[in-house]
Scaffold this motif. Sequence first.
Motif: not given
Length: 173
Positions: A4-18
């Motif tokens: 499972i991938v869990i992410y914390k993203s404020r401006t979208g970059f980490t979400k994109k990688y996740a």
Amino acid sequence: MKQIVIYKSRTGFTKKYAKWLAQSLNCECIPQEDVGGERLSDYDVIIFGSSFRAGNVEELKWYKETILPFEKTNVLFVTGAMPPSSADAVKSIEQQLGKGEDREVKVFYLQSGLNYEAMNLGDKLMMKVFCKMMKSRKAHSEEEKALFEQMQKSFDVCEKANLEPMLNYIQGL
Ligand SMILES: Cc1cc2nc3c(=O)[nH]c(=O)nc-3n(C[C@H](O)[C@H](O)[C@H](O)COP(=O)(O)O)c2cc1C
């Protein structure tokens, strides 16, 4: 292996990688804010994506307190604006994870960018102060000058290819 991938993203970059990572692994991907109801004990590998914020890894305390106690195979990736070579990012992440962690966490750093349009006012101000401070320092190398120039505006250097070392590691588990 159930991942499972869990992410914390404020401006979208980490979400994109996740999302890219979860797509490649064909596994679930959820924001950190939604973790409460998940049954994490069902998974073998827990991958957490976070970002650097003024040198600190976002939500690291939460990660240590909420995820590590499950005693799964743990992978942590952290995104940031700095080039992978400049800051010895992995060492910094490992230091922040701290000694005394008896569970091993495999750490990766992914360069992302800056998204001024998606930042809140406080963050925009913080970046402005940071850039001013950097500019006022003398004796920059050409590389540093180019970096500070770049950091004054939005940029995005996210690439799927940056995920390869992490993908290879996870697929080899
Ligand atoms: C207030 C602030 C502080 C930041 N500090 C750092 C830093 O210390 N090192 C770094 O490499 N990037 C830093 N960045 C860049 C972010 O880590 C980068 O944009 C990250 O990918 C953001 O992730 P997100 O879009 O998932 O929120 C900072 C950005 C902001 C807004």
